[in-house]
Enzyme design. Structure first.
Site, mmCIF file in Angstrom:
data_model
loop_
_atom_site.group_PDB
_atom_site.id
_atom_site.type_symbol
_atom_site.label_atom_id
_atom_site.label_comp_id
_atom_site.label_asym_id
_atom_site.label_seq_id
_atom_site.Cartn_x
_atom_site.Cartn_y
_atom_site.Cartn_z
ATOM 1 N N GLY A 168 -12.774 116.421 -14.003
ATOM 2 C CA GLY A 168 -14.136 116.906 -14.210
ATOM 3 C C GLY A 168 -14.513 117.151 -15.661
ATOM 4 O O GLY A 168 -15.444 117.902 -15.940
ATOM 5 N N SER A 169 -13.826 116.478 -16.589
ATOM 6 C CA SER A 169 -14.194 116.700 -18.001
ATOM 7 C C SER A 169 -15.617 116.207 -18.268
ATOM 8 O O SER A 169 -16.349 116.818 -19.050
ATOM 9 C CB SER A 169 -13.185 116.048 -18.953
ATOM 10 N N ASN A 170 -16.014 115.126 -17.614
ATOM 11 C CA ASN A 170 -17.397 114.649 -17.796
ATOM 12 C C ASN A 170 -18.405 115.635 -17.223
ATOM 13 O O ASN A 170 -19.441 115.894 -17.835
ATOM 14 C CB ASN A 170 -17.577 113.271 -17.149
ATOM 15 N N ASN A 198 -23.507 105.960 -11.806
ATOM 16 C CA ASN A 198 -22.053 106.103 -11.882
ATOM 17 C C ASN A 198 -21.598 105.743 -13.284
ATOM 18 O O ASN A 198 -22.231 104.933 -13.960
ATOM 19 C CB ASN A 198 -21.399 105.134 -10.877
ATOM 20 N N HIS A 231 -18.333 104.045 -15.213
ATOM 21 C CA HIS A 231 -17.103 103.276 -14.971
ATOM 22 C C HIS A 231 -16.373 103.106 -16.302
ATOM 23 O O HIS A 231 -16.998 102.759 -17.306
ATOM 24 C CB HIS A 231 -17.450 101.919 -14.361
HETATM 25 C C1 GAR Z 1 -13.652 108.828 -16.094
HETATM 26 O O1 GAR Z 1 -12.991 108.101 -17.099
HETATM 27 C C2 GAR Z 1 -14.548 107.918 -15.266
HETATM 28 O O2 GAR Z 1 -15.072 106.847 -16.003
HETATM 29 C C3 GAR Z 1 -13.583 107.411 -14.225
HETATM 30 O O3 GAR Z 1 -12.806 108.541 -13.884
HETATM 31 C C4 GAR Z 1 -12.656 109.356 -15.065
HETATM 32 C C5 GAR Z 1 -12.916 110.794 -14.695
HETATM 33 O O4 GAR Z 1 -12.614 111.648 -15.748
HETATM 34 N N1 GAR Z 1 -14.292 106.899 -13.095
HETATM 35 C C6 GAR Z 1 -13.878 105.867 -12.373
HETATM 36 O O5 GAR Z 1 -12.816 105.298 -12.579
HETATM 37 C C7 GAR Z 1 -14.819 105.436 -11.240
HETATM 38 N N2 GAR Z 1 -14.502 104.124 -10.791
HETATM 39 P P1 GAR Z 1 -13.033 113.199 -15.703
HETATM 40 O O6 GAR Z 1 -12.660 113.727 -14.328
HETATM 41 O O7 GAR Z 1 -12.226 113.834 -16.791
HETATM 42 O O8 GAR Z 1 -14.512 113.274 -15.954
#
Ligand code: GAR
Length: 188
Positions: free
Chosen positions: A12-14, A101, A103
């Protein structure tokens, strides 16, 4: 008031970065987080930020009751930020061009079923790519195939591990994702 619904499956850093970015608008935004993973670190982040976070199972998410719950929120935008399940078609149909989304690759490269998170970065390193990047796109019924809204690139040094690539990608995501959302919301 705008209502932003965020979906995440892991760290969940994003999610945290997006919510932090919108603090500058003070009371203009309501955030709601959903996760399918009861062990996801995003739940801790939500507590820390005092943002409501709901756990929904893979099956629950497909039920009509879940669509009702989303409708109650009246979302202005639904953001998949590291959400690893197929998103329900009923919600996509109800909110055309309001589900996006991120990616962690330059789609159409390294997209599709099974291509998520570290799997993407491992494939990129295995193929000795000299660059990779991020894609923010609308969500449709097929994995990673909706219209592209934004892409940004980063170069890969020959000695980079998959972890190094993941770090570079997170940096790009944190820099651009909130701004793309801000633009889509057409904030004055
Ligand atoms: C992110 O890098 C996102 O692009 C990827 O998961 C990570 C989540 O990071 N998403 C996918 O691969 C979707 N197909 P986070 O939990 O630290 O935000």
């Amino acid at each position: 008031m705008k209502n932003i619904v965020l979906f995440a499956s892991g760290s969940g850093s994003n999610v945290e970065n997006i919510i932090g970015y919108f603090k500058k608008y003070e009371t203009k935004f309501n955030f709601f987080i959903f996760t399918n993973n009861p062990n996801a670190y995003v739940i801790e982040r939500a507590k820390k930020m005092d943002v409501p976070c709901f756990i929904v199972s893979k099956n629950e998410i497909k039920e009509s009751g879940f669509l009702n719950k989303i409708e109650e929120i009246k979302p202005d935008l639904i953001v998949l930020a590291g959400f690893l399940l197929m998103f329900p078609a009923s919600i996509i149909e109800k909110y055309p061009n309001k589900v996006i989304n991120i990616h962690p690759a330059l789609l159409p490269k390294y997209g599709g079923k099974g291509m998520y998170g570290m799997h993407v970065h491992e494939a990129v390193v295995a193929n000795k790519e000299s660059e990779t990047g991020i894609t923010i796109h609308y969500v449709n019924e097929k994995y990673d195939e909706g219209a592209i809204i934004f892409q940004a690139k980063t170069s890969i040094d020959s000695h980079f591990s998959a972890n190094d690539v993941a770090n570079a990608i997170h940096k790009l995501e944190h820099e651009h994702f909130p701004k793309v959302i801000e633009n889509l919301l057409n904030i004055d």
